[in-house]
Design a protein around this motif. Sequence first.
Motif, PDB file in Angstrom:
ATOM      1  N   TYR B  52       0.893  -1.090  -0.024  1.00 53.01           N
ATOM      2  CA  TYR B  52      -0.013  -0.143   0.049  1.00 53.01           C
ATOM      3  C   TYR B  52       0.924   1.211   0.050  1.00 53.01           C
ATOM      4  O   TYR B  52       1.674   1.387   1.053  1.00 53.01           O
ATOM      5  N   ARG B 108      -3.991   8.102   8.871  1.00 53.13           N
ATOM      6  CA  ARG B 108      -3.869   7.492  10.177  1.00 53.13           C
ATOM      7  C   ARG B 108      -2.364   6.984  10.434  1.00 53.13           C
ATOM      8  O   ARG B 108      -1.707   6.843   9.450  1.00 53.13           O
ATOM      9  N   THR B 111      -0.095   4.036   8.132  1.00 50.52           N
ATOM     10  CA  THR B 111      -1.056   3.729   6.933  1.00 50.52           C
ATOM     11  C   THR B 111      -0.259   2.991   5.768  1.00 50.52           C
ATOM     12  O   THR B 111      -0.439   2.137   5.326  1.00 50.52           O
ATOM     13  N   ASP B 113       3.075   1.595   3.519  1.00 47.20           N
ATOM     14  CA  ASP B 113       4.202   0.660   3.254  1.00 47.20           C
ATOM     15  C   ASP B 113       5.437   1.569   2.591  1.00 47.20           C
ATOM     16  O   ASP B 113       6.619   0.998   2.702  1.00 47.20           O
ATOM     17  N   MET B 147       4.547  10.288  10.260  1.00 47.81           N
ATOM     18  CA  MET B 147       3.507   9.473  10.784  1.00 47.81           C
ATOM     19  C   MET B 147       2.602   8.699  10.054  1.00 47.81           C
ATOM     20  O   MET B 147       2.232   7.452  10.469  1.00 47.81           O
ATOM     21  N   GLN B 150       4.530   3.369   7.615  1.00 41.67           N
ATOM     22  CA  GLN B 150       4.745   2.279   8.817  1.00 41.67           C
ATOM     23  C   GLN B 150       6.206   2.386   9.324  1.00 41.67           C
ATOM     24  O   GLN B 150       7.178   2.887   8.550  1.00 41.67           O
TER      25      GLN B 150
END
Lengths: 124, 231
Positions: B52, B108, B111, B113, B147, B150
Amino acid sequence: MRLITHNMLKCHVKNCTDPDKQFPLRFKDVQLEQIDAERNNEFLVRMLPRIDWPALSKTTKELDITLPETVPGNPEDDEEFLQALHTAILETHIKQGSMLCDGCGHEYKITNGIPNMLLAEHEI
Amino acid sequence: MSRPEHIAPPELFYNDTEAKKYTSNSRIAAIQAEMTLRAVELLSLGDDGPYYLLDIGCGSGLSGEILDEDGHVWAGMDIAPSMLDIAADKDVEGDLFLQDIGQGMGFRPGTFDGAISISVLQWLCNADKKENKPRYRLQRFFSTLFMSLQRGARAIFQFYPENDLQIEMIMGIAMKCGFTGGLVADYPNSKKARKFYLCLFAGQAAPGQKQDLPKGLGSDEADNGIAYTDS
């Protein structure tokens, strides 16, 4: 925009930080489109811990989309669950409408499948 | 020739005419594709994809199409509506957003990768309005981007640095926001061929798992990487 990405979105207006309110963004007057996509179980299983299930439940209920209530114990072996998840998050596209933030009231409009995330001067 | 970001803000520079010109120019398309492939390579994703990913400044979908080809699921944002309309018409599979990255991301924590960005970062250094705005915008961008990734994920930015001062500013702010990494230069000795990739690491996937700055292409000498931290 697909529901998988909507589930990751939170409001980024300045000072809108209440985690209970800034996501999920609430849909208003939406037009949906279902578009078939190839399913990849590894991807779904990898994303599962990242998905906010209560938020996804809330959103799919609002949109009248079927979704299991809870995540099964062994999701990687549950084809039915994975197919339902796949359809909900990767095949459901929001084409028109808007997303509202319950925290600050900001409305993000969606046109031609593209949400407008631009903020006003006082919101930065 | 003037640098595009000195001519107008991106949403005005990439109007309908320019957007069409840019996208249908096969030389530009080929270069963008090459740089996207290199950026994805520098992401050093594992073998158990698809992943993602985030495409920062996705424009008309030239880079997004390559992410589609690799089977990744991605979201992309751009500030130029004309460019996004072309991407939508092309039916790229990623989720597109009309967004100003200088206003921060709204994802969030953890989120994505990985993130790529092709030919965008120099636009963020522009003072379209007040003098001190670029620093604030860069900070807003890098802190929210950090943020959204990951732990251990990378963000790779191919961009056209104007000068060393600009590189220092960008790196300094990225570091303050928690990123480690540095600048990778491909073909540094060729004025025509050289390309710069800012490789940022968002922490470590596991404690003690240090990440090494990738080597630049096209040089037999030791290092084309300019690391800004010694992690």
